[in-house]
Structure formats: C-alpha cells, structure tokens
Write a protein that holds these residues in place. Structure first.
Motif, PDB file in Angstrom:
ATOM      1  N   ASP A   1     -31.351   1.660  15.298  1.00 15.67           N
ATOM      2  CA  ASP A   1     -32.584   2.122  14.663  1.00 15.67           C
ATOM      3  C   ASP A   1     -32.321   2.782  13.311  1.00 15.67           C
ATOM      4  O   ASP A   1     -33.063   2.565  12.357  1.00 15.67           O
ATOM      5  CB  ASP A   1     -33.332   3.083  15.584  1.00 15.67           C
ATOM      6  CG  ASP A   1     -33.955   2.387  16.786  1.00 15.67           C
ATOM      7  OD1 ASP A   1     -34.041   1.140  16.771  1.00 15.67           O
ATOM      8  OD2 ASP A   1     -34.352   3.092  17.729  1.00 15.67           O
TER       9      ASP A   1
ATOM     10  N   SER B   1     -31.595   0.166  10.794  1.00 17.17           N
ATOM     11  CA  SER B   1     -32.828  -0.530  10.416  1.00 17.17           C
ATOM     12  C   SER B   1     -33.667   0.293   9.443  1.00 17.17           C
ATOM     13  O   SER B   1     -34.354  -0.260   8.585  1.00 17.17           O
ATOM     14  CB  SER B   1     -33.663  -0.842  11.656  1.00 17.17           C
ATOM     15  OG  SER B   1     -32.988  -1.750  12.478  1.00 17.17           O
ATOM     16  N   LEU B   2     -33.613   1.611   9.571  1.00 16.01           N
ATOM     17  CA  LEU B   2     -34.374   2.469   8.659  1.00 16.01           C
ATOM     18  C   LEU B   2     -33.843   2.399   7.230  1.00 16.01           C
ATOM     19  O   LEU B   2     -34.565   2.732   6.287  1.00 16.01           O
ATOM     20  CB  LEU B   2     -34.358   3.913   9.154  1.00 16.01           C
ATOM     21  CG  LEU B   2     -35.238   4.212  10.363  1.00 16.01           C
ATOM     22  CD1 LEU B   2     -35.004   5.631  10.857  1.00 16.01           C
ATOM     23  CD2 LEU B   2     -36.706   4.008  10.027  1.00 16.01           C
TER      24      LEU B   2
ATOM     25  N   PRO C   1     -40.933   0.943   9.235  1.00 13.97           N
ATOM     26  CA  PRO C   1     -40.312   1.554  10.423  1.00 13.97           C
ATOM     27  C   PRO C   1     -41.265   1.579  11.606  1.00 13.97           C
ATOM     28  O   PRO C   1     -42.482   1.644  11.448  1.00 13.97           O
ATOM     29  CB  PRO C   1     -39.999   2.976   9.959  1.00 13.97           C
ATOM     30  CG  PRO C   1     -40.943   3.231   8.836  1.00 13.97           C
ATOM     31  CD  PRO C   1     -41.220   1.914   8.195  1.00 13.97           C
TER      32      PRO C   1
ATOM     33  N   GLN D   1     -38.046   3.873  15.983  1.00 16.66           N
ATOM     34  CA  GLN D   1     -37.029   4.171  14.976  1.00 16.66           C
ATOM     35  C   GLN D   1     -37.174   5.612  14.484  1.00 16.66           C
ATOM     36  O   GLN D   1     -36.185   6.305  14.285  1.00 16.66           O
ATOM     37  CB  GLN D   1     -37.128   3.189  13.814  1.00 16.66           C
ATOM     38  CG  GLN D   1     -36.687   1.790  14.188  1.00 16.66           C
ATOM     39  CD  GLN D   1     -37.018   0.756  13.129  1.00 16.66           C
ATOM     40  OE1 GLN D   1     -37.935   0.939  12.325  1.00 16.66           O
ATOM     41  NE2 GLN D   1     -36.281  -0.342  13.128  1.00 16.66           N
TER      42      GLN D   1
ATOM     43  N   SER E   1     -35.756   7.843  17.165  1.00 17.00           N
ATOM     44  CA  SER E   1     -34.297   7.831  17.148  1.00 17.00           C
ATOM     45  C   SER E   1     -33.770   8.698  16.014  1.00 17.00           C
ATOM     46  O   SER E   1     -32.788   9.426  16.176  1.00 17.00           O
ATOM     47  CB  SER E   1     -33.764   6.402  16.989  1.00 17.00           C
ATOM     48  OG  SER E   1     -33.979   5.661  18.159  1.00 17.00           O
TER      49      SER E   1
END
Length: 103
Positions: free
Chosen positions: A40, A43-44, A50, A54, A57
């Motif tokens: 996560d 990915s951010l 988002p 996420q 996390s």
C-alpha cells in the motif's frame, strides 16, 4: 513477629513484571512493515488515486513510527512529529520492501 504471607506470593509476580520492563527496552528486531503495508505504501508513491485501505496502512505505519494523531488541535509538535515519523516510514519502505522497488 508475624509471618507475612503476601510477600512470598507476590515475589514471582514482581520478578515477571520487572523482566517485562527490561525486555520492553530491547529494540525490535523484526520487520516494521507488513507485506500489505509495503504494497500500500509503495502504491501511494504513484499518481494513482489512493484507496481507503492504503490510507489506513499509511496511518498504521506512521503510528508504528511514533506518530500519534492527537484529537486535540493544539499539538505544539505538529507538523514536526508527523514529518519525523514519515521519514522513518520512508526508511522502512526502502529497507524492508526491496521486493517492491523498481529494477
């Protein structure tokens, strides 16, 4: 002189309590981020929108790094404490989540 039965029965509990205090000061040796947090947080770093998961996390990782999002609006250490925790989380992301790093 009377016998004090309470002292003998509390001695083992006191030893266990003190052992826990000493062990609590030992540095944590395992990974700080879970695989889900690694995914996560990585990915951010992209420009994708988002998700709520996420964000959750990210907040969990920031809390692990020592940030406490206080409900009070007069935190004298904000934003310094948030930025310090973010630096720690970024370090963890670089050192613990190498499998997600490009090339």
């Amino acid at each position: 002189m009377r016998n004090r039965p309470g002292i003998r029965s509390t001695l083992p509990a006191l030893v266990i309590l003190l052992t826990g205090c000493v062990a609590g000061d030992m540095p944590y040796a395992g990974p700080h981020l879970t695989p889900t947090e690694c995914r996560d947080l990585a990915s951010l770093k992209t420009n994708a929108p988002p998700t709520m998961a996420q964000h959750q996390s990210e907040l969990a990782a920031l809390r692990k790094a020592g940030y406490n999002p206080s409900p009070w609006f007069d935190d004298p250490y904000y934003p310094d404490d948030l930025q310090a925790a973010q630096r720690v989380v970024d370090y963890w992301l670089q050192t613990e989540c190498q499998h997600l790093q490009p090339g």
